[in-house]
Write an enzyme that holds these catalytic residues in place. Structure first.
Site, PDB file in Angstrom:
ATOM      1  N   GLU A  98       0.798  -1.205   0.116  1.00 24.89           N
ATOM      2  CA  GLU A  98       0.175  -0.124   0.268  1.00 24.89           C
ATOM      3  C   GLU A  98       0.939   1.198   0.139  1.00 24.89           C
ATOM      4  OE1 GLU A  98      -4.269  -0.941   2.167  1.00 24.89           O
ATOM      5  OE2 GLU A  98      -2.531  -1.341   3.454  1.00 24.89           O
ATOM      6  N   HIS A 102     -10.903   9.399   7.382  1.00 21.06           N
ATOM      7  CA  HIS A 102     -10.593   8.104   7.412  1.00 21.06           C
ATOM      8  C   HIS A 102     -10.182   7.548   8.750  1.00 21.06           C
ATOM      9  CE1 HIS A 102      -9.881   3.801   6.087  1.00 21.06           C
ATOM     10  NE2 HIS A 102      -8.560   4.165   6.201  1.00 21.06           N
ATOM     11  N   ARG A 136      -0.535   8.359   9.368  1.00 22.69           N
ATOM     12  CA  ARG A 136      -0.218   6.995   9.726  1.00 22.69           C
ATOM     13  C   ARG A 136       0.081   6.118   8.499  1.00 22.69           C
ATOM     14  NH1 ARG A 136      -4.289   2.609   9.234  1.00 22.69           N
ATOM     15  NH2 ARG A 136      -5.331   4.288   8.105  1.00 22.69           N
ATOM     16  N   ARG A 184      -0.564   9.186   2.140  1.00 23.94           N
ATOM     17  CA  ARG A 184      -2.081   9.614   1.751  1.00 23.94           C
ATOM     18  C   ARG A 184      -2.257  11.155   1.697  1.00 23.94           C
ATOM     19  NH1 ARG A 184      -5.327   4.978   5.182  1.00 23.94           N
ATOM     20  NH2 ARG A 184      -4.480   3.302   3.887  1.00 23.94           N
ATOM     21  N   HIS A 213      -8.578   9.508   3.635  1.00 21.23           N
ATOM     22  CA  HIS A 213      -8.283   8.345   2.687  1.00 21.23           C
ATOM     23  C   HIS A 213      -8.667   8.892   1.215  1.00 21.23           C
ATOM     24  CE1 HIS A 213      -8.143   4.861   0.559  1.00 21.23           C
ATOM     25  NE2 HIS A 213      -7.706   4.037   1.493  1.00 21.23           N
TER      26      HIS A 213
HETATM   27  C1  SIN Z   1      -7.115   0.698   2.940  1.00 20.65           C
HETATM   28  O1  SIN Z   1      -7.584  -0.355   2.826  1.00 20.65           O
HETATM   29  O2  SIN Z   1      -7.043   1.683   1.940  1.00 20.65           O
HETATM   30  C2  SIN Z   1      -7.407   1.173   4.193  1.00 20.65           C
HETATM   31  C3  SIN Z   1      -6.041   0.739   5.044  1.00 20.65           C
HETATM   32  C4  SIN Z   1      -5.822   1.428   6.209  1.00 20.65           C
HETATM   33  O3  SIN Z   1      -6.447   2.547   6.190  1.00 20.65           O
HETATM   34  O4  SIN Z   1      -4.976   1.230   6.751  1.00 20.65           O
END
Ligand code: SIN
Length: 538
Positions: free
Chosen positions: A126, A349, A384, A288, A242
């Site tokens: 991610e 988020h 985070r 993010r 998010h």
């Molecule tokens: C996501 O799946 O994008 C969220 C994961 C997260 O916020 O840790």
């Protein structure tokens, strides 16, 4: 000023219940700590809805932990510290990266099934992760699988008494110690519960904003109660938006996991152009806050309320296998991820700040602990790293269990509220008040802030303070009081931090200012606002 208690009560008139440990909240933090504690203690677990109403249940991407030979705790620490933009506590990060794998093993022991490929965990990537290290379950239903496994165990554990549909109104304290909590039952009657430890696992406050990936229960109850009780609350100005929540008429702001970009999806503006190369070398997998602000800039430049996420270049098999939940959800609204670009926009988020804790989950009030999103352990800093929150909850949950197991029994007395002065009921439509607060937070304390806007937002919020003189009884009234408390904490902290860093962006102070602001913001009901050196700061 926010009062010490949100309701009036007389302990002498209330029924009393004693237990060993009170766990408030039923996401991964609550479920995990309750289960671990029940090995030695009697646990009372209280949740305002059910075991399936928490942010955890909606977590898609997964859980970050060092589970492969190619990865190392140092790599994860490095990624976490970079994402945290200088505000992580180094010792807390060290704990997270080293104790995470053991926590994952515990989840598996409790029955969680993570996805595997060729006999190994299937690991994804991610934003801002240098390695593939995110474990997931049923493709994109990680939180649901964890809650399923842990909730099953909690329900059958004879040492855990579960009170669902119960509202915790306030923490009971005396002589600087937490003694327990004041609880409202479904029939509206109240009871005082006492325990040797009280653990806040109440999750975040996504409902502060009009657009959020969080469920409607995420109203910052734990932070608000801890603040009223006199605990230190840290770094509330850092809110994570998010970048990609579904933005389609009639559809809720459903999360489109960062893992979709991790598997190669592009972001495109409404003209169809990819744009992330204009903003960050890590493109769609930049931190993010960078991606979210880039999206807003593109939305403004193109006069649009959304951009697109495009994964149509991947095979339909991969998309349906990796993202079955997202695929089905979008399809319900006539959007087919395998052929359509999906309209998305940022949404609130995750709350990086929360009730300040040490490395054992202890808050500034003795015998009061905080775990998960309600806590500020120092792991997340100003922003985070994706998928670090589920691991944080289990790692620090275990540490709380170790600390609670060393506590002696508590006294079963507590301070009374100062007398019954609230008689008038709240009138008017509460839903409008909540909506107004949420819209104000988007406008004045959202992705981009400035002094004038924050002052206006603060002024609007302060006009709502007379609410605390009213007799609040219904769940939505008490939730609104908690949201109002958290909104004030966010706005005041954001106003005080005159720099930009991670999830806090001030248009009037667009640069990061390490000289003056390599510091945490602490808010305390009695002592006001102060700053504190970041641990590990040199
Ligand atoms: C996501 O799946 O994008 C969220 C994961 C997260 O916020 O840790």
């Amino acid at each position: 000023m926010i009062p010490r208690y949100v309701v009036d009560f007389d302990l002498d008139q209330l029924p009393r219940i004693e237990t060993d440990v009170i766990v408030i909240g039923a996401g991964i933090a609550g479920l995990f700590t309750a289960l671990k504690l029940s090995e030695t203690k009697q646990v009372l677990m209280i949740t305002k809805k059910s075991l399936f109403d928490s942010n955890t249940r909606y977590a898609q991407g997964g859980i970050a932990a060092v589970m492969s030979d190619e990865d190392s705790p140092d790599f994860l620490a490095q990624d976490t510290l970079i994402a945290g933009a200088g505000l992580c506590d180094a010792a807390a990060v060290d704990v997270l990266v080293h104790e995470g794998p053991q926590g994952v093993q515990e989840l598996i022991r409790y029955g969680t099934n993570f996805d595997e490929e060729d006999g190994h965990f299937a690991l994804t990537k991610e934003g801002a992760h240098s390695q593939r290290r995110i474990l997931h379950a049923n493709g994109d239903a990680t939180g649901f699988e964890i809650v399923r496994a842990l909730a099953d165990k909690v329900k059958s554990d004879p040492r855990i008494e579960l009170w669902d549909d119960h509202l915790v109104l306030d923490l009971l304290t005396e002589e600087g110690e937490c003694r327990g909590a004041l609880v409202q039952k479904p029939d509206g009657t109240r009871v005082a519960v006492f325990g040797r430890a009280t653990i806040l696992c109440t999750g975040g406050a996504g409902q502060l904003y009009r657009y959020t990936t969080n469920p409607e229960v995420a109203t910052g109850d734990g932070v608000a109660m801890a603040y009223r009780a006199g605990a230190d609350i840290r770094d509330m100005e850092f809110n994570q938006f998010h970048p990609t929540s579904l933005c389609y008429p009639g559809a809720p702001r459903f999360l489109i996991s960062e893992a979709v970009r991790g598997e190669g999806a592009y972001l495109r503006n409404i003209r169809g152009d990819r744009f992330m190369e204009n903003y960050h070398p890590q493109l769609e997998l930049a931190p993010r806050d960078v991606v979210a602000r880039a999206i807003v800039s593109e939305m403004e430049a193109t006069k649009s309320t959304y951009v697109y996420i495009d994964i149509t270049h991947e095979t339909p098999e991969l998309i349906k296998h990796r993202f079955p939940t997202i695929y089905e959800y979008c399809l319900n609204y006539g959007l087919d991820m395998t052929t359509d670009w999906i309209p998305v926009a940022p949404a609130s988020h995750y709350m990086m700040g929360g009730v300040k804790t040490n490395l054992h989950g202890e808050t500034s009030i003795q015998r009061l602990f905080a775990c998960g999103e309600a806590s500020s352990t120092g792991v997340h800093g100003a922003n985070r790293l994706a998928s670090n929150s589920l691991s944080e909850a289990i790692v620090f949950g275990q540490r709380i269990v170790d600390a609670v197991n060393k506590l002696s029994p508590n006294k079963t007395t507590a301070d009374n509220s100062s007398g019954s002065e609230r008689h008038a009921a709240l009138t008017g439509a509460l839903i409008e008040r909540r909506l107004k607060l949420q819209k104000g937070m988007v406008r004045y304390a959202g992705l981009r802030r400035d002094r004038a806007g924050l002052l206006k937002g603060l002024d609007d919020l302060k006009k709502q303070l007379p609410l605390f003189q009213l007799c609040l009884t219904k769940r939505e009234e008490l939730e609104y009081a908690n949201l109002l408390t958290c909104a004030l904490l966010v706005t005041e902290s954001a106003l005080s931090r005159e720099e930009s860093r991670g999830g806090h962006y001030r248009e009037d102070y667009p640069q990061r200012d390490d000289l003056n602001w390599h510091r945490h913001t602490i808010m305390n009901r009695e002592n006001g606002i102060r700053t504190e050196r970041v641990d590990g700061d040199v």
